[in-house]
Scaffold this active site. Sequence first.
Site, short mmCIF file in Angstrom:
data_model
loop_
_atom_site.label_atom_id
_atom_site.label_comp_id
_atom_site.label_asym_id
_atom_site.label_seq_id
_atom_site.Cartn_x
_atom_site.Cartn_y
_atom_site.Cartn_z
N ASP A 47 0.89 -0.74 -0.01
CA ASP A 47 0.18 -0.15 0.19
C ASP A 47 1.16 1.39 0.28
O ASP A 47 0.32 2.36 0.28
CB ASP A 47 -0.99 0.45 1.09
CG ASP A 47 -0.37 -0.33 2.56
OD1 ASP A 47 1.04 -0.10 2.96
OD2 ASP A 47 -0.85 0.17 3.77
N HIS A 250 25.09 2.03 -17.85
CA HIS A 250 23.54 1.87 -16.95
C HIS A 250 24.42 1.91 -15.70
O HIS A 250 22.99 1.21 -15.23
CB HIS A 250 22.23 2.37 -17.86
CG HIS A 250 22.04 3.63 -18.85
ND1 HIS A 250 21.41 3.17 -19.73
CD2 HIS A 250 22.94 4.25 -19.33
CE1 HIS A 250 20.51 3.84 -20.66
NE2 HIS A 250 21.93 4.82 -20.56
N ASP A 267 27.08 10.79 -13.23
CA ASP A 267 26.55 10.68 -14.66
C ASP A 267 24.80 10.98 -13.49
O ASP A 267 24.13 10.49 -13.37
CB ASP A 267 26.00 9.37 -15.56
CG ASP A 267 25.04 10.29 -16.38
OD1 ASP A 267 24.33 11.51 -16.74
OD2 ASP A 267 24.57 9.25 -17.39
N ASP A 278 21.49 17.25 -16.52
CA ASP A 278 22.17 15.92 -17.02
C ASP A 278 23.63 16.46 -16.98
O ASP A 278 24.16 17.02 -18.59
CB ASP A 278 21.96 15.65 -17.99
CG ASP A 278 21.91 13.50 -18.36
OD1 ASP A 278 22.55 13.88 -17.63
OD2 ASP A 278 21.74 13.17 -19.45
N HIS A 357 28.03 4.64 -27.99
CA HIS A 357 26.52 5.93 -27.64
C HIS A 357 26.77 6.96 -28.61
O HIS A 357 27.71 6.97 -28.94
CB HIS A 357 26.05 5.66 -25.87
CG HIS A 357 27.35 6.70 -25.80
ND1 HIS A 357 27.78 7.78 -25.98
CD2 HIS A 357 28.44 5.48 -24.61
CE1 HIS A 357 28.77 8.37 -24.93
NE2 HIS A 357 28.38 7.34 -24.11
N HIS A 361 21.71 13.80 -26.83
CA HIS A 361 20.33 13.95 -26.89
C HIS A 361 19.95 14.83 -26.22
O HIS A 361 20.35 16.30 -25.51
CB HIS A 361 19.57 12.31 -26.00
CG HIS A 361 20.69 12.86 -24.62
ND1 HIS A 361 19.46 13.45 -23.96
CD2 HIS A 361 21.05 12.03 -23.87
CE1 HIS A 361 20.03 13.44 -22.28
NE2 HIS A 361 21.04 13.18 -22.71
N HIS A 368 16.02 12.85 -21.78
CA HIS A 368 16.15 12.03 -22.94
C HIS A 368 14.48 12.38 -23.47
O HIS A 368 13.85 12.05 -23.97
CB HIS A 368 16.28 10.63 -23.04
CG HIS A 368 17.02 10.19 -22.68
ND1 HIS A 368 17.61 8.80 -23.07
CD2 HIS A 368 18.62 10.72 -22.70
CE1 HIS A 368 19.04 8.14 -22.33
NE2 HIS A 368 19.45 9.77 -21.97
N GLU A 391 28.37 14.70 -24.51
CA GLU A 391 28.79 13.87 -23.63
C GLU A 391 29.14 12.56 -24.42
O GLU A 391 29.61 11.19 -24.40
CB GLU A 391 27.54 12.55 -23.21
CG GLU A 391 25.87 12.92 -23.90
CD GLU A 391 24.86 11.97 -22.49
OE1 GLU A 391 25.39 11.06 -22.24
OE2 GLU A 391 23.58 11.74 -22.98
N TYR A 395 35.80 3.91 -22.78
CA TYR A 395 35.15 2.43 -22.17
C TYR A 395 35.65 1.74 -22.36
O TYR A 395 35.65 0.18 -23.15
CB TYR A 395 33.39 2.61 -22.11
CG TYR A 395 32.68 3.13 -21.64
CD1 TYR A 395 32.51 4.29 -21.06
CD2 TYR A 395 32.01 3.86 -23.26
CE1 TYR A 395 31.75 5.09 -20.85
CE2 TYR A 395 31.14 5.27 -23.10
CZ TYR A 395 31.16 5.77 -21.99
OH TYR A 395 30.29 7.08 -21.61
N ARG A 412 34.02 9.39 -19.75
CA ARG A 412 32.58 10.25 -19.59
C ARG A 412 32.32 11.90 -19.47
O ARG A 412 32.71 11.99 -18.24
CB ARG A 412 31.06 9.67 -19.62
CG ARG A 412 29.99 10.04 -20.53
CD ARG A 412 28.91 9.33 -20.75
NE ARG A 412 28.36 8.98 -19.73
CZ ARG A 412 27.87 7.88 -18.97
NH1 ARG A 412 28.87 6.90 -19.86
NH2 ARG A 412 27.94 7.88 -18.13
N GLU A 414 30.42 14.90 -19.97
CA GLU A 414 29.11 15.66 -20.23
C GLU A 414 28.29 17.03 -19.79
O GLU A 414 27.58 17.08 -18.96
CB GLU A 414 27.98 14.75 -19.95
CG GLU A 414 26.21 14.84 -20.41
CD GLU A 414 25.03 14.43 -19.62
OE1 GLU A 414 24.10 13.91 -20.61
OE2 GLU A 414 25.51 13.38 -18.98
#
Length: 445
Positions: A47, A250, A267, A278, A357, A361, A368, A391, A395, A412, A414
Site C-alpha cells: 500500500d 547505465h 552521471d 544531466d 553510444h 540527446h 531524454h 557527452e 570505455y 565520460r 557531459e
Amino acid sequence: MLPETLPRPAPIANADYRLRRQALMAALPGDAAVLLPGASLVTRSRDSEFPFRQDSDFHYLTGFPEPDALLLLLPGRDEGESVLFCLDRDPTLEAWTGIRLGAEGAVREHGVDQAFENAERGERLAALLDGRRTLYLALDNEQALALAGEVRAELVSRVRRGARAPEAFADVAPLLHEARLVKSPAELALLRHAAEISARGHLRAMRASRPGLGEYQLQAELEHEFRWQGGSGPAYASIVGGGANACVLHYIENRAPLKDGDLVLIDAGAEFELYAGDITRTFPVNGRFSDAQRALYAVVLGVQERAVAAVRPGTTLAAIHTEVVRGLTEGLIHLGLLEGEVQARIDDESYRRFYLHSTSHWLGLDVHDVGLYRRDGEPRPLVPGMVLTVEPGLYIPADDDIPEALRGIGIRIEDDVVVTDEGHEVVTASVPKSVEAIESLMAGK
C-alpha cells in the site's frame, strides 16, 4: 552554517500553458479533439506508492500537479475549449493525502476554461466528444486508447439518437513533441536552474570523494544538494561508478567501495519543476590522475570541448557525432588501443569496442526529451531554443590485449547546452572538467 540556497526562478505562468493549448488546437482540424490523461500513482510495494510525478505532456499543457486527471481540448467550443477532469474533493481522503484542488481550484489555480471532478466523467465525457470527427491522443498510451475506445463505443450506441462518434484516432505526439522541442524563455530559466542545482551536487561529490567511501555515499552527497536546493530529487537514477563500474553505461547499483588509484564516473542530474539536469564528470577518487588516466582523459576532454564548440544554429547532431567519432578514433590509435588508418577504423566500426553510444540527446521535461532527430530522412538542423547534451566517452574493457594501465577505465564528460542565436550556452560550465581544475578543486576540499 547552513549551505547557500539559490533563488528560485519564476514558475511558468498560466498564460503560457494557455498559449501552448491554443497552439496545439490551432494545428488541428476544427472538428477534432484532444484526449490526454495525466499520470496515476504507481504502487511501490503493497500500500505504498512511488512519489507522484506528472506525465510530461500533460504537465506541458496544464501544469496541473495531481494524479488521475484528464484533459480535453475542444477547438471552437463556446463553453470553453479546455476541459479538465480531476480528483473529487473528499474531506476524509484529504485528511490522509492532502488537500485536492477540485474543479473550482483547477480553474482558479491553473487557468483551464472548465473543470469537473472525476465523479462526473462518466456522464459528461461522451457528450463533450459527441460530433468530434477525429480524436487526437497518445497512441502508445494504453489508458488513453482504452478511454477513447469506451467513449466511441458509447457514442456509437447512441447513433439512433443523433450522436456522432469519432471516426478516427490520430497520434497527438508528433504535434506536441515538436512544440516541446524548442524551449520558451521561462522553460530555459527552469532548465538553467536544474543545471545549476545539478552542478552543485557534482561539486559536492568531488569535494567529498576519498578512498574507502562507498559509491552510494557520493550519491548521497549529490542528492542531498538536489533536495536542499528545492529539486524533487534526481531526474533519473544517479550513476556513480568507481573503477571498472564506469564502463557499464547505465550502472546504478552504486554499492561498491571507492578504491585508491581508481577513477569514478558520476552521471547525475537534478529535477526542478519537472525539468531535468544531466551532467557527467569523471575524476580520481583520491584527487590525482595517474599518467595513463590523464592521457585517456585528455582524448575525451579534447573531443568533448570541440563538440560543444560546434553547437550552433544550422548544424546537426549527426554532424557533431561524426566529428566526435573521428576524434575519439584518432585518440584510440594514438594510445595504441587501435591500429591502422583513422577512416578504416571508422568504416569497420572497430572504435565501437570503446565508444558505444551517441554523442547527444535532447533535454527538457524528460532527461531524454522528445522531438525528432531526423526530418524527411535527414538530420534536422539545430535552432535557437533547443537544449541538448554533449557527452562523448571512452570505455576500456579489462581484456588481456589492453595495456594494463588502461584496463577497466571508463571516462565520460557531459554538459548541457542551449542553442542560442549567436551559437550556444553551456549551462553546466560551473563544474570543472580540465585535469588541473579538478585536481585543484579536490585538493582544496
